[in-house]
Design a protein around this motif. Structure first.
Motif, PDB file in Angstrom:
ATOM      1  N   GLU A 127       6.592   0.052  -8.046  1.00 53.23           N
ATOM      2  CA  GLU A 127       6.295   0.768  -7.029  1.00 53.23           C
ATOM      3  C   GLU A 127       6.894   0.341  -6.363  1.00 53.23           C
ATOM      4  O   GLU A 127       6.868   1.580  -5.378  1.00 53.23           O
ATOM      5  CB  GLU A 127       5.081   1.436  -7.569  1.00 53.23           C
ATOM      6  CG  GLU A 127       5.067   3.214  -6.613  1.00 53.23           C
ATOM      7  CD  GLU A 127       3.321   3.203  -5.439  1.00 53.23           C
ATOM      8  OE1 GLU A 127       3.202   3.929  -4.707  1.00 53.23           O
ATOM      9  OE2 GLU A 127       3.032   2.209  -5.074  1.00 53.23           O
ATOM     10  N   ARG A 128       6.258  -0.637  -5.867  1.00 54.24           N
ATOM     11  CA  ARG A 128       6.121  -1.231  -4.477  1.00 54.24           C
ATOM     12  C   ARG A 128       7.988  -2.207  -4.077  1.00 54.24           C
ATOM     13  O   ARG A 128       8.648  -2.328  -3.127  1.00 54.24           O
ATOM     14  CB  ARG A 128       6.209  -1.791  -4.027  1.00 54.24           C
ATOM     15  CG  ARG A 128       3.922  -1.855  -4.128  1.00 54.24           C
ATOM     16  CD  ARG A 128       3.860  -2.998  -3.981  1.00 54.24           C
ATOM     17  NE  ARG A 128       2.211  -2.810  -3.471  1.00 54.24           N
ATOM     18  CZ  ARG A 128       1.156  -3.794  -2.884  1.00 54.24           C
ATOM     19  NH1 ARG A 128       1.395  -4.932  -3.216  1.00 54.24           N
ATOM     20  NH2 ARG A 128       0.218  -3.359  -2.769  1.00 54.24           N
ATOM     21  N   GLY A 129       9.039  -1.615  -5.302  1.00 58.13           N
ATOM     22  CA  GLY A 129      10.333  -1.657  -5.260  1.00 58.13           C
ATOM     23  C   GLY A 129      10.205  -3.613  -5.500  1.00 58.13           C
ATOM     24  O   GLY A 129      11.024  -3.826  -5.246  1.00 58.13           O
ATOM     25  N   GLU A 130       9.249  -4.628  -6.076  1.00 58.50           N
ATOM     26  CA  GLU A 130       9.419  -5.342  -6.252  1.00 58.50           C
ATOM     27  C   GLU A 130      10.204  -6.239  -7.254  1.00 58.50           C
ATOM     28  O   GLU A 130      10.403  -6.791  -7.631  1.00 58.50           O
ATOM     29  CB  GLU A 130       8.119  -5.699  -6.000  1.00 58.50           C
ATOM     30  CG  GLU A 130       7.504  -6.019  -4.579  1.00 58.50           C
ATOM     31  CD  GLU A 130       5.813  -6.580  -4.330  1.00 58.50           C
ATOM     32  OE1 GLU A 130       5.363  -6.756  -5.177  1.00 58.50           O
ATOM     33  OE2 GLU A 130       5.126  -6.041  -3.483  1.00 58.50           O
ATOM     34  N   ALA A 131       9.979  -4.665  -8.159  1.00 61.76           N
ATOM     35  CA  ALA A 131      10.286  -5.614  -9.880  1.00 61.76           C
ATOM     36  C   ALA A 131      11.863  -4.421  -9.554  1.00 61.76           C
ATOM     37  O   ALA A 131      10.867  -2.861  -9.722  1.00 61.76           O
ATOM     38  CB  ALA A 131       9.240  -5.691 -10.698  1.00 61.76           C
TER      39      ALA A 131
END
Ligand code: ADP
Ligand code: ZN
Ligand code: ZN
Length: 801
Positions: free
Chosen positions: A360-364
């Motif tokens: 959701e945070r764009g880290e994956a």
């Protein structure tokens, strides 16, 4: 200006299956957003419940009647516009409640749970001293423990206290304690003077603090500095503590060796090029990647995803739960590294929630996961891959009854990106769509490893084996081959097929299975009523004493457990090291992985298991695969029985000979002439597809017809049956004459959790009014729910039993 919010509340009933409007309190009006969860008062007694904001608006029809939102449960939306729209689509196609759809999309820790509290209404009331000295509210369970529930109930009648339900937030974020140093080489020197020379630990701490600005507390405790010493350090002003948010990483501490892309063969290259070309043109094309086992489909996925990532986009890779083995995860993590998040049921709730937050945070940017990973909150998706697209586990068998493949295609459409459906044995539905050019067909016809060949497959007729008086689970041929592998120190995989295991009656002499006179399926044994029954048309007859075909009296209920088979195997080969993999041995978390790891590390000679073992194993030393009983699934009362059997046999056969060493497969069966077995032996999917399509056409089944299943259930059989017949009447009059109705009949498991189930299947080609009619039926069944009578609709069911 007042702001209003439309909220879908956490009350899954027909009457509440619509947005309710609330006033957004002044202090929230700047921060509230669509897609957030909120706590709202609802219904009689204004219980506090969870809801999802779906719309924010400036006007409302009856503003004076509205209640305000109590609080926000999120700081940012948990569902974006795309997922909210997907929920609408899901609701429309699965007939589920909107709230059920919304909740399905989120990690389970975000589902609401409620705490019951007893609250003192007027804190200045004298009773406060007695029960509320600590706080103005008390937990229901706490009150129960203290034995004061009765008194409190009385106070409630007197309107002094009230009952309140509050939403309990379970999505706790894990925090790790860090130590921030306040010392440096310079200022540390003075401190050295201050410490008592005998306080060795303190000295050690100071030395460490001089050179470590920011370390987890564990860093210090590992070196013998206890938390007491750390606290002393804090008091003295040498350090401060900080709680830092952390992820629960199921793969923590594991290192994945970076792998490089393999040089693709021509067919693989064509596949990658075609998919990437669609991505480049922002086409939402659907590709069917039909590649034999070991043809390198995974390599195609990896390279496609890798390119998509390089372009700054994201990707979803769906894998059947059971195929999500450590080996599979390894392949993705070692190629794509930190970008990969993994979602599967083996993770704890907390781990799942953390993987979700990373996404959701764009880290994956890549999500590898089972069915529900299709809801991954990725933005800017460049490709969606559904591996083993034929797997029925992609369909959820409880509400909302969605098929992940359909949702993948919906999301591909939304993001204008290609979708790849991959399989060695595509579902007939997908293959037929490729035939009609709705999907684009990509073929991989040979094994990718140039040294590997497809295994040779042999079929053993168990009827002949019985004639030779061998009633063991292992034919002489199979025994010889196992002995040979043990000698050569090669590994064998043996599968005991448990699908449809105990549900049919078969003649041990001729393999005859009792068919329904009206339908092309076998009858199912019902031990409770001691009858044979057809689940489609309701035909019923007695359990036969003699085989109607050959007259033998060896007609009996078929079935035996893996454990018994293991004992028999061990007796035959006393020195063999055997691993067993079935529901019993894999119940513990991580057990599945452990067994596979052991087998991969050559710590066993034979892996004996249920169909669990058919997928994902890629070990070079497996040179023999034995299928102990190919038939069981064939006799299930399901029109897809042949398809499933063919798929399973192909899949398990594909475990053998994946590298240099040649593989051999032996299939034991009572039906060596059955087309699913003959063609699995030839490894000829295309011919199987043609023959099976012909049969489907003849019997008017998918993909020629659409199907919908309606089920009624109630504690009393009569009530369920009566309702089902009533609905049957309504449906009959509303449908065109081209459509076909099967039933009503009792469901094959006639009673589940003490509820009787009746069902009906509608087969149709074109019924524009059907959807509306089904909604109407659901609507009208609403009033029956109070009587415990439930109606469920399963669109395109995969489970007929
Ligand atoms: P599938 O997913 O179609 O069953 P895999 O992707 O598992 O096939 O590939 C089977 C084996 O072939 C794997 O060990 C893989 O490393 C190897 N392989 C795949 N592509 C190539 C290639 N282009 N050259 C050499 N080996 C390959
Ligand atoms: Zn017989
Ligand atoms: Zn029948």
């Amino acid at each position: 200006m007042t702001l209003f919010a439309e909220v879908i509340v956490d009350v899954p009933t027909m009457q509440t299956d619509q947005p309710f409007t609330y006033i957004v309190p002044e202090e929230l009006s700047d921060v509230i957003e669509v897609g957030m969860r909120v706590e709202v008062p609802f219904g009689e007694g204004n219980r506090h419940i969870q809801g999802f904001v779906t719309v924010l608006k400036q006007t409302s029809t009856y503003p004076e009647k509205l209640k305000p939102i109590i609080r926000m449960l999120d700081l940012s939306p948990v569902l974006n516009q795309e997922l909210l729209a997907l929920a609408d689509y899901m609701k429309e196609t699965t007939y589920a409640f909107k709230i059920t759809c919304l909740q399905t999309m989120l990690p389970s820790v975000m589902k609401a749970e409620y705490e019951k509290k007893i609250v003192l209404k007027d804190p200045s009331h004298p009773i406060k001293q007695q029960y509320f000295s600590q706080s103005d509210e008390i937990d229901w369970q706490e009150a129960e423990k203290l034995g004061i529930l009765k008194q409190l109930k009385k106070l409630r009648q007197e309107n002094i206290v009230e009952l309140r339900y509050v939403v309990k937030k379970k999505n706790k974020v894990k925090k790790i304690r860090y130590v921030n140093s306040r010392l440096t080489q310079n200022n540390g020197a003075d401190i050295d003077q201050q410490i008592n020379q005998r306080a060795l630990r303190q000295k050690q701490l100071v030395e460490l603090l001089k050179v470590n600005a920011h370390q987890p507390a564990a860093f210090y405790t590992k070196q013998g500095i206890t938390s007491t010493v750390l606290k002393q350090g804090e008091k003295k002003g040498w350090l401060s503590f900080e709680e830092v948010e952390a992820y629960r990483d199921p793969y923590q501490g594991r290192t994945f060796k970076k792998t490089a892309a393999l040089a693709l063969n021509q067919e693989q290259q064509q596949a990658v090029t075609a998919v990437l070309a669609a991505e480049e043109k922002a086409n939402d094309d659907v590709f069917l990647l039909e590649g034999i086992t070991g043809s390198g489909k995974t390599e195609v996925y990896l390279q496609t995803i890798s390119t998509v990532l390089d372009k700054g986009k994201t990707a979803i890779m769906l894998v059947p739960e059971i195929a999500l083995t450590p080996q599979m995860v390894e392949r993705f993590k070692s190629r794509l590294g930190e970008a990969v998040a993994v979602l599967h049921s083996g993770l704890s709730q907390g781990e799942r929630y953390d993987e979700w937050r990373k996404i959701e945070r764009g880290e994956a940017q890549v999500v590898v996961g089972a069915r529900s990973a299709i809801f991954a909150p990725l933005e800017n998706i460049g490709v969606i891959i559904v591996d083993e697209e034929h797997e029925s586990s992609y369909k959820q068998d409880e509400a909302p009854r969605y098929h992940a493949r359909d949702l993948a295609i919906w999301r591909g459409n939304y993001h204008h990106c290609p979708v790849v459906l991959g399989s060695a044995t595509p579902s007939l539905e997908s293959r037929a769509r490729a035939q009609k050019n709705v999907y684009q067909l990509l073929l991989l016809r040979k094994r990718a490893d140039p040294a590997a060949n497809l295994p040779s497959i042999e079929v053993v007729d168990l009827k002949e084996e019985y004639e030779r008086k061998n009633t063991s689970n292992f034919s002489q041929d199979l025994q010889n081959k196992i002995a040979d592998r043990l000698e050569k120190k090669e590994q064998s995989v043996l599968m005991l097929n448990r699908r449809g295991y105990s549900s049919f009656v078969m003649c041990r002499d001729c393999g005859y299975v009792l068919p329904c006179p009206n339908c092309d399926i076998s009858l199912t044994l019902h031990m409770d009523t001691k009858t044979m029954r057809c689940h489609y048309c309701g035909h019923e007859e007695r359990i036969p004493q003699h085989c109607p075909e050959c007259g033998s009296n060896k007609i009996r209920y078929y079935g035996t457990g893996t454990q018994k088979v293991q004992e028999e195997l061990q007796e035959l080969f006393p020195t063999a090291r055997i691993l067993r993999m079935d529901v019993d041995t894999t119940r513990r978390k991580g057990a599945h992985e452990q067994i596979l790891q052991k087998f991969g590390a050559q710590e066993a000679d034979i892996l004996l298991g249920t169909q669990m073992i058919a997928k994902g194993l890629d070990y070079p030393n497996i040179t023999l695969v034995g299928v102990l009983n190919a038939d069981t699934a064939l006799n299930l009362p399901d029109f897809r029985a042949s398809e499933h059997t063919f798929q399973l046999l192909t899949q398990v056969a594909g475990r053998a000979g994946r590298a240099k060493k040649a593989g051999e497969v032996l299939i034991q069966t009572f039906n060596p002439e059955h087309h699913a077995i003959v063609l699995a032996q030839k490894q000829d999917y295309e011919t199987f597809y043609e023959q099976e399509m012909f049969l489907r056409h003849q019997s008017s089944y998918s993909p020629y017809y659409f199907t919908v299943k309606i089920t009624c259930s109630h504690q009393e059989e009569q009530v369920a049956a009566k309702k089902m017949f009533q609905i049957g009447q309504v449906v009959k009059t509303g449908l065109s004459p081209e459509s076909i109705l099967l039933g009503p009949t009792p469901a094959s498991i006639a009673r589940v959790k003490n509820r009787y189930q009746y069902q009906m299947v509608i087969k149709y080609k074109k019924e524009p009014a059907l959807s509306q009619m089904l909604k109407q039926i659901l609507n009208e069944s609403q009033k029956d729910q109070r009587k415990g009578l439930y109606v469920a609709i399963d669109n395109e069911p995969v489970n007929f039993i």
